[in-house]
Design a protein around this motif. Sequence first.
Motif, mmCIF file in Angstrom:
data_model
loop_
_atom_site.group_PDB
_atom_site.id
_atom_site.type_symbol
_atom_site.label_atom_id
_atom_site.label_comp_id
_atom_site.label_asym_id
_atom_site.label_seq_id
_atom_site.Cartn_x
_atom_site.Cartn_y
_atom_site.Cartn_z
ATOM 1 N N LEU A 114 -29.988 24.136 -5.151
ATOM 2 C CA LEU A 114 -28.875 23.381 -5.728
ATOM 3 C C LEU A 114 -29.056 23.207 -7.235
ATOM 4 N N ALA A 115 -30.286 22.940 -7.668
ATOM 5 C CA ALA A 115 -30.563 22.770 -9.092
ATOM 6 C C ALA A 115 -30.389 24.091 -9.839
ATOM 7 N N TRP A 116 -30.756 25.203 -9.212
ATOM 8 C CA TRP A 116 -30.615 26.523 -9.836
ATOM 9 C C TRP A 116 -29.144 26.816 -10.125
ATOM 10 N N VAL A 117 -28.269 26.444 -9.198
ATOM 11 C CA VAL A 117 -26.834 26.650 -9.416
ATOM 12 C C VAL A 117 -26.365 25.828 -10.616
ATOM 13 N N GLN A 118 -26.821 24.568 -10.707
ATOM 14 C CA GLN A 118 -26.428 23.747 -11.852
ATOM 15 C C GLN A 118 -26.915 24.355 -13.167
ATOM 16 N N ALA A 119 -28.102 24.923 -13.145
ATOM 17 C CA ALA A 119 -28.634 25.556 -14.355
ATOM 18 C C ALA A 119 -27.798 26.761 -14.756
ATOM 19 N N LYS A 120 -27.358 27.526 -13.782
ATOM 20 C CA LYS A 120 -26.508 28.680 -14.070
ATOM 21 C C LYS A 120 -25.177 28.243 -14.656
ATOM 22 N N ASN A 121 -24.633 27.147 -14.161
ATOM 23 C CA ASN A 121 -23.386 26.645 -14.728
ATOM 24 C C ASN A 121 -23.580 26.165 -16.163
ATOM 25 N N ALA A 122 -24.735 25.556 -16.430
ATOM 26 C CA ALA A 122 -25.017 25.066 -17.780
ATOM 27 C C ALA A 122 -25.092 26.197 -18.789
ATOM 28 N N GLU A 123 -25.513 27.368 -18.329
ATOM 29 C CA GLU A 123 -25.601 28.519 -19.241
ATOM 30 C C GLU A 123 -24.345 29.379 -19.211
ATOM 31 N N ASP A 171 -18.412 27.127 -13.093
ATOM 32 C CA ASP A 171 -18.010 26.420 -11.872
ATOM 33 C C ASP A 171 -18.535 27.124 -10.618
ATOM 34 N N TRP A 172 -19.727 27.733 -10.742
ATOM 35 C CA TRP A 172 -20.371 28.319 -9.578
ATOM 36 C C TRP A 172 -20.834 27.222 -8.622
ATOM 37 N N ARG A 173 -20.977 27.556 -7.363
ATOM 38 C CA ARG A 173 -21.511 26.610 -6.383
ATOM 39 C C ARG A 173 -22.346 27.365 -5.357
ATOM 40 N N LEU A 174 -23.160 26.612 -4.640
ATOM 41 C CA LEU A 174 -23.849 27.141 -3.466
ATOM 42 C C LEU A 174 -22.805 27.243 -2.361
ATOM 43 N N PRO A 175 -22.570 28.418 -1.788
ATOM 44 C CA PRO A 175 -21.498 28.542 -0.801
ATOM 45 C C PRO A 175 -21.752 27.675 0.420
ATOM 46 N N ASN A 176 -20.680 27.125 0.983
ATOM 47 C CA ASN A 176 -20.878 26.490 2.277
ATOM 48 C C ASN A 176 -21.128 27.571 3.317
ATOM 49 N N ILE A 177 -21.539 27.188 4.514
ATOM 50 C CA ILE A 177 -22.009 28.172 5.486
ATOM 51 C C ILE A 177 -20.884 29.105 5.935
ATOM 52 N N LYS A 178 -19.644 28.628 5.958
ATOM 53 C CA LYS A 178 -18.544 29.492 6.379
ATOM 54 C C LYS A 178 -18.157 30.470 5.278
ATOM 55 N N GLU A 179 -18.280 30.038 4.020
ATOM 56 C CA GLU A 179 -18.058 30.967 2.915
ATOM 57 C C GLU A 179 -19.119 32.062 2.925
ATOM 58 N N ILE A 230 -38.482 28.277 4.270
ATOM 59 C CA ILE A 230 -38.241 27.147 3.370
ATOM 60 C C ILE A 230 -37.758 27.610 1.993
ATOM 61 N N TYR A 231 -38.374 28.679 1.472
ATOM 62 C CA TYR A 231 -37.983 29.205 0.165
ATOM 63 C C TYR A 231 -37.057 30.411 0.372
ATOM 64 N N ASN A 232 -35.759 30.112 0.403
ATOM 65 C CA ASN A 232 -34.753 31.135 0.659
ATOM 66 C C ASN A 232 -33.966 31.447 -0.611
ATOM 67 N N TYR A 233 -33.135 32.472 -0.555
ATOM 68 C CA TYR A 233 -32.458 32.989 -1.748
ATOM 69 C C TYR A 233 -31.057 32.387 -1.870
ATOM 70 N N VAL A 234 -30.431 32.673 -3.017
ATOM 71 C CA VAL A 234 -29.112 32.111 -3.323
ATOM 72 C C VAL A 234 -28.193 33.213 -3.829
ATOM 73 N N ARG A 235 -26.954 33.188 -3.346
ATOM 74 C CA ARG A 235 -25.891 33.996 -3.958
ATOM 75 C C ARG A 235 -24.766 33.049 -4.349
ATOM 76 N N LEU A 236 -24.356 33.122 -5.604
ATOM 77 C CA LEU A 236 -23.367 32.200 -6.149
ATOM 78 C C LEU A 236 -21.953 32.550 -5.715
ATOM 79 N N VAL A 237 -21.121 31.514 -5.614
ATOM 80 C CA VAL A 237 -19.709 31.713 -5.314
ATOM 81 C C VAL A 237 -18.873 30.756 -6.142
ATOM 82 N N ARG A 238 -17.641 31.122 -6.400
ATOM 83 C CA ARG A 238 -16.650 30.265 -7.056
ATOM 84 C C ARG A 238 -15.277 30.689 -6.553
ATOM 85 N N ASP A 239 -14.295 29.839 -6.773
ATOM 86 C CA ASP A 239 -12.924 30.207 -6.444
ATOM 87 C C ASP A 239 -12.368 31.121 -7.535
ATOM 88 N N ILE A 240 -11.617 32.139 -7.122
ATOM 89 C CA ILE A 240 -10.989 33.022 -8.109
ATOM 90 C C ILE A 240 -9.954 32.223 -8.922
#
Length: 390
Positions: free
Chosen positions: A251-260, A267-275, A380-390
């Motif tokens: 979650l913090a990594w996503v915030q850092a990506k948005n800051a840069e 406006d990236w986010r961690l996708p919800n499970i259905k996304e 426990i240490y899993n990966y992240v793929r960012l998502v946002r609304d078009i």
Amino acid sequence: MGTVSYDWAAVRVVEAGSYPVVDTDQKTCYDNLGSIPCPGPGEPFYGQDATYPNVETSYTDNGDGTITDNITGLMWVKARGSKVTWDDAVAGASVDRTGGYEDWRMPSIKELYSLFLHSGVNGADYMSTTGFVPFIDTDYFDFKYGSGVGGERVIDCQDWSGTEYVSTTQHDQPTVFGINFADGRSKGYKKFLPPTWTEKNVLYVRYVRGNSEYGKNNFQNNNDGTISDLATGLMWSEYDSSEGLNWEQALAWVQAKNAENYLGYSDWRLPNIKELHSIVDYTRSPEKTSSAAINTDYFKCSTITNEAGQEDYPYFWSGTVLVDGPSREGAYIPFGRAMAYLDNVWQDVHGAGSQKSDVMIGDPANFPEGRGPQGDAVRIYNYVRLVRDI
């Protein structure tokens, strides 16, 4: 200029080719241990599922044994029915006449997953329904827990989908993806049962009709490090995090990506499970295509070495939390093998593209033989793929 708002619950028509991702119905925020007030930007645990509103569920009971999903355009059989073998489930679709319709079909795993609600809860004891809340809307859909008697747990009430795993699981057994609306997980289920692998497995089935385009992605490479899915209206990062992170770090990594202003967006986010589930490609697997279960014409996926020493692909975090008795676990999807230590060997037990959950803090080394009745791998240490609304 005024703000335009939409009453998504009033949506009634789905255009051909669309793949609307219905909300998970998760309204509570969590930290690693329990529920918390939803954090604000810059605070720990900001950006999880409950932070973001989405298209709410909207069903119509047609009064003829059928339920229409007003968002997805899919119509479902309301009744629970009886447990059947995979072969009988497939054969039964063509002779089902619920509501007077003759075009019922087995639901794909993505169609079936559209019914998942992550406002469900697991109780503390799998032999009692105390504390359980189903992961499906029981105001519209008939549902039945397992008996909790003898060897049948209350969570032994899974549903077949029409999606077969392109590989095999657990000692080369043919496997079909399904969903457990009792415990909030989606896995590959064997067609035959141990120890002889000759007795046929029996699960429930719920037939579907309408919107035959549901679940079909329409990817577009924007040639800027982003991939748009014109079917869902979601934009994804072409590359993943390239490293494993615990859930709070993710979650913090996503915030850092948005800051840069990563890739030009903040406006990236961690996708919800259905996304996250929407981009699984069930025609692919490490064994079948030597790739992750994702469309590799568009997405790049990191490689890892799994618990069996094989080259493999990561598990990916979502922003959704599973309430599992007294614990809180982050929901994830393996885009590679879903590993477990079973029968004294590490192997793919649940299939690439399953949906499970993991503890969010701790040391994976403390689980050398996994955990749970099937010895599921704890990373426990899993990966992240960012998502946002078009």
